[in-house]
Enzyme design. Structure first.
Site, short mmCIF file in Angstrom:
data_model
loop_
_atom_site.label_atom_id
_atom_site.label_comp_id
_atom_site.label_asym_id
_atom_site.label_seq_id
_atom_site.Cartn_x
_atom_site.Cartn_y
_atom_site.Cartn_z
N ALA A 103 13.96 -36.43 -8.13
CA ALA A 103 13.96 -37.05 -10.05
C ALA A 103 13.86 -38.07 -9.88
CB ALA A 103 15.27 -36.54 -10.39
N THR A 118 22.78 -38.09 2.13
CA THR A 118 22.39 -37.45 0.62
C THR A 118 23.86 -36.42 0.19
OG1 THR A 118 20.54 -37.87 0.25
CG2 THR A 118 21.47 -36.38 -1.39
N GLU A 159 0.59 -1.57 -0.15
CA GLU A 159 0.13 -0.11 0.29
C GLU A 159 0.58 1.20 0.05
OE1 GLU A 159 -0.08 -2.75 2.23
OE2 GLU A 159 -2.10 -2.48 2.60
ZN LIG Z 1 1.01 -2.44 5.74
#
Ligand SMILES: [Zn+2]
Length: 365
Positions: A162, A211, A56
């Site tokens: 993967a 890993t 804002e």
């Molecule tokens: Zn704010």
């Protein structure tokens, strides 16, 4: 009453909000558009980064001097309820009250207990016309991490792996998977940029000790313009006893182990092998300020998160080739949901296919 023009301006504010995707966390993504009475956009802003100005205030600052006198009859579109508490920046509800526009349209109400309707009430009490709920489902989805943080006090958890066409994560035999042997590439070079984008979206990247020692992953985000997330080394058995060469440049390494005395990270997080994952997640959120984590493996770690039902999203690469043997990839839960709100659930990069799933508990439409 909300019109289709309102939705179009809110859609624009939502697109601005998305620009904060790599840096706003743990704050929400927020965008703001200021529109003059004749329907011209005279101000735009978004929350760029944690600690930076609110959407804002940014939008207000962007209004040109010549357009200032249009503000009194303007409409403000804000994707999230304006805040009513003074934090790192002054309260946005106070700013709007001062400007006193004709109307404010709010997308999503802020569940943060320090706001929760207070921002909207303040505007109404100042005599400003306020409407809320514009594009609410789409905005709940955009801010799913933040909303989960507020409701659960846990990080949003994304599991990523993967696998080959026949479901293996690593084609090497167990005997060949020894410390220092390096990563086993499943996907091609084309997959890298999207993987880096996925990493940059979360505040932490978690990997298991095995890993980290065998594959020595660097876990970088160098192909996108973003700061590196913290590395979370999951080492409840205390396998890592000295600093990892691949992690030396990392600012934040959170070493999760039972014994604080053997910590090799910049920060230690105490967690024992017998303790449940939810306790770890609570600590990562509360003590280490991680609002979301990408869990990159290996298979044991991913399966632990799946079995404990401690996950919110899954991102999976599948390569076209078969490996025939090696380390089995996790099995996708049967009830995985597709991505809502027009977000793609599947795509390709080079020869590889990616899929994106959502936990079935999350409904955004
Ligand atoms: Zn704010």
């Amino acid at each position: 009453m909300l019109t289709s023009a309102d939705e179009a301006f809110m859609r624009h504010a939502m697109e601005l909000a998305a620009r904060g995707q790599y840096a706003a966390a743990p704050n929400p993504l927020v965008g703001c558009v200021i529109v003059s009475e004749d329907g011209t956009v005279i101000g735009e802003g978004w929350h760029r980064a944690h600690g930076a100005g609110h959407a804002e205030a940014e939008a207000y600052a962007s209004v040109s001097k010549a357009d200032r006198d249009l503000l009194a009859r303007s409409t403000w579109y804000v994707t999230l309820e304006p805040c009513n508490h003074v934090g790192k920046t002054p309260a946005c509800a106070g700013l709007i009250e001062q400007v006193a526009p004709k109307r404010v349209v709010i997308g999503l109400m802020d569940p943060n207990p320090r706001v929760k309707g207070g921002g909207m009430l303040r505007l109404q009490q100042a005599g400003i016309e306020v409407e809320s709920g514009c594009l609410e489902d789409a905005l709940r989805f955009q801010n799913r991490r933040f909303l989960w943080n507020m409701e659960q006090s846990r990080p949003w958890v994304v599991l990523k792996w993967a696998e080959s066409a026949d479901g293996f994560m690593d084609g090497r035999s167990e005997a060949d998977r020894v410390p220092g042997s390096g990563g086993f590439a499943i996907t091609g070079a084309e997959a890298q940029r999207l993987t880096h984008h996925w990493r940059a979206l979360e505040t932490g990247i978690a990997v298991g000790a095995q890993t980290a020692l065998i594959d020595e992953p660097k876990l970088t985000v160098r192909l996108v313009d973003a700061a590196s997330p913290a590395v979370v080394l999951l080492d409840p058995s205390g396998l890592i006893t000295e600093a990892l060469p691949t992690m030396q440049d990392r600012e934040a390494v959170i070493h999760v182990s039972a014994d604080p005395g053997q910590s090799i990270g910049s920060v230690h997080c105490a967690w024992d092998i017998g303790e449940d994952l939810d306790k770890l997640l609570a600590s990562l959120y509360t003590d280490h300020e991680l609002s979301s984590i990408l869990v990159e493996g290996g298979a044991t770690v991913l399966n632990a998160f799946l079995h404990a039902d401690c996950w919110n999203e899954i991102k999976r690469w599948t390569a076209p080739r078969d490996l025939h043997s090696g380390l089995k990839a996790p099995v996708l839960p049967a009830s995985c949901g597709r991505m809502p709100q027009g977000e793609a659930s599947r795509g390709t990069e080079g020869p590889d296919t990616w899929e994106h799933f959502l936990h079935p508990r999350h409904v955004f439409e």
